[in-house]
Design an enzyme around this catalytic site. Structure first.
Site, short mmCIF file in Angstrom:
data_model
loop_
_atom_site.label_atom_id
_atom_site.label_comp_id
_atom_site.label_asym_id
_atom_site.label_seq_id
_atom_site.Cartn_x
_atom_site.Cartn_y
_atom_site.Cartn_z
N TYR A 138 -29.16 34.05 -9.06
CA TYR A 138 -28.32 34.64 -10.09
C TYR A 138 -27.20 35.48 -9.49
CZ TYR A 138 -32.11 33.45 -13.38
OH TYR A 138 -33.05 32.79 -14.12
N LYS A 189 -40.36 28.56 -2.01
CA LYS A 189 -40.17 27.11 -2.19
C LYS A 189 -39.56 26.55 -0.90
CE LYS A 189 -40.54 23.30 -4.50
NZ LYS A 189 -41.87 22.66 -4.55
N ASP A 246 -38.25 35.28 -12.71
CA ASP A 246 -37.83 35.25 -14.11
C ASP A 246 -38.71 34.28 -14.90
OD1 ASP A 246 -36.41 35.61 -16.43
OD2 ASP A 246 -34.62 34.55 -15.79
N ASP A 250 -42.31 35.23 -17.52
CA ASP A 250 -42.47 34.77 -18.90
C ASP A 250 -43.81 34.06 -19.08
OD1 ASP A 250 -40.00 35.80 -19.46
OD2 ASP A 250 -39.22 33.99 -20.42
#
Length: 357
Positions: A138, A189, A246, A250
């Site tokens: 981001y 990752k 992020d 959730d």
């Protein structure tokens, strides 16, 4: 009497409803304890402000906010304003402008709340997810060329710096060190993202040497989703990139019962600037104005804010009141109950008021 200046930005959707609930509970807590005072100033920034002025907040917004000890934020986003406009016009400029590089998202199953995971209850899922909040996916770097043409190209560049990764790793290890289990999981990752994520792994191993009393392991983000669902007891403190955390946070909130119970702190650990505290549920325009928004995340967010301000006793008292109310079954519809925002808020305020000092 300790005094703190708080900037409240209710913003969009259910934001004004839950921030009002949070401020009501904080006011009761302030009077009940008698040891601190919050001086709150509200700012009408957000999507409505954008529709009137063409910007989400004034050009001098950050300069205005610098004078405050903390920011209490509602939610941003509106169905008639593009999401990238609302996010990059208000929340992200505050997070990045004040270098709030640690996004801290505690998650646990509260008493009286049912997790969608079979056989999992309070105590089985008690995590803190640390999200790198200043760069990564981001960072805002990239662009579009040949817009609208068949050969159009769009790039989104993930930025990982040694400074940025080192400081979030160090923050996560310190947090893990302060928790009873002293255990950290580093999400990565690096099998597919062989530059930034490989550096992420290398720095994690370097920083780990500074914390010999912290046990840590490493998980690929896709495998991490399975572990969160199948073995929630195996996790405690978690650190991940801006995008990965992020998404995972959730999922964590859903596993704990609802996004309506999930808090966030956008923290500048060095305290050069005010930190910002917000529930993670978003603006939820589908229920805005119906009086059924869950204020629990906003109460928990307020507890995080109090901790950051140096008021741990007040934070503990607020969370004890919240847990007393959820245990009694006073729950909003997202948690399977029938209580309104106002009923939950009044119940929490009553619990604060009636608790022994």
């Amino acid at each position: 009497m300790r005094e703190y200046n708080i900037a409240a930005i209710p913003a969009d959707g259910i934001g004004p409803e839950v921030i009002a609930a949070g401020l009501q509970a904080l006011s009761v807590l302030e009077r009940r304890m008698g040891t601190f005072r919050l001086r709150v100033q509200e700012f009408p920034w957000g999507s409505d402000y954008y529709k009137q002025h063409g910007v989400m907040m004034p050009a001098d917004g950050l300069d205005t906010l610098k004078a405050f000890d903390a920011i209490y934020f509602g939610a941003v986003g509106a169905p008639d304003v593009p999401d990238h406009v609302t996010l990059w016009g208000l929340r992200l400029p505050i997070c990045q402008g004040f270098d709030q590089y640690a996004n801290v998202r505690p998650t646990k199953i509260l008493p009286g709340v049912t997790s969608p995971l079979a056989g999992v209850g309070p105590g089985d899922l008690d995590w803190v997810i640390v999200r790198e909040n200043s760069e990564g996916e981001y960072a805002g770097h990239g662009g579009r060329a040949h817009k609208g043409l068949p050969e159009e190209v769009a790039t989104e560049v993930a930025i990982f710096t040694r400074v940025g990764v080192t400081r979030i790793m160090r923050y996560a290890f310190r947090l893990a060190q302060a928790r009873p289990r002293k255990f950290l999981t580093v999400v990565t990752k690096s099998n597919a993202q062989r530059f930034g994520m490989v550096m992420w792994d290398e720095i994690a191993a370097e920083v780990a040497k500074e914390f010999p009393d912290v046990t840590w392991d490493k998980m690929l983000v896709d495998a991490m989703t399975m572990r969160m669902v199948l073995k929630p007891q195996s996790l405690d403190t978690i650190v991940a990139t801006n995008l990965h955390a992020d998404i995972l946070s959730d999922l964590a909130a859903a596993l704990a019962g609802s996004l309506g119970v999930a808090p966030t702190g956008n923290v500048d650990p060095e305290r050069r600037y005010p930190s910002m505290f917000e529930p993670i549920h978003g603006s939820a325009f589908d229920i805005a104005g119906k009086g059924i928004a869950n204020p629990v995340a906003t109460f928990w967010t307020a507890a995080q804010m109090l901790e950051h301000l140096g008021e741990p006793d007040a934070a503990t008292r607020l969370m004890a009141a919240v847990e007393r109310v959820t245990a009694a079954g006073v729950l909003t519809p997202d948690l399977g109950g029938r209580a309104t925002t106002r009923e939950v808020t009044e119940a929490v305020c009553d619990a604060i008021h009636s608790a022994n000092v």
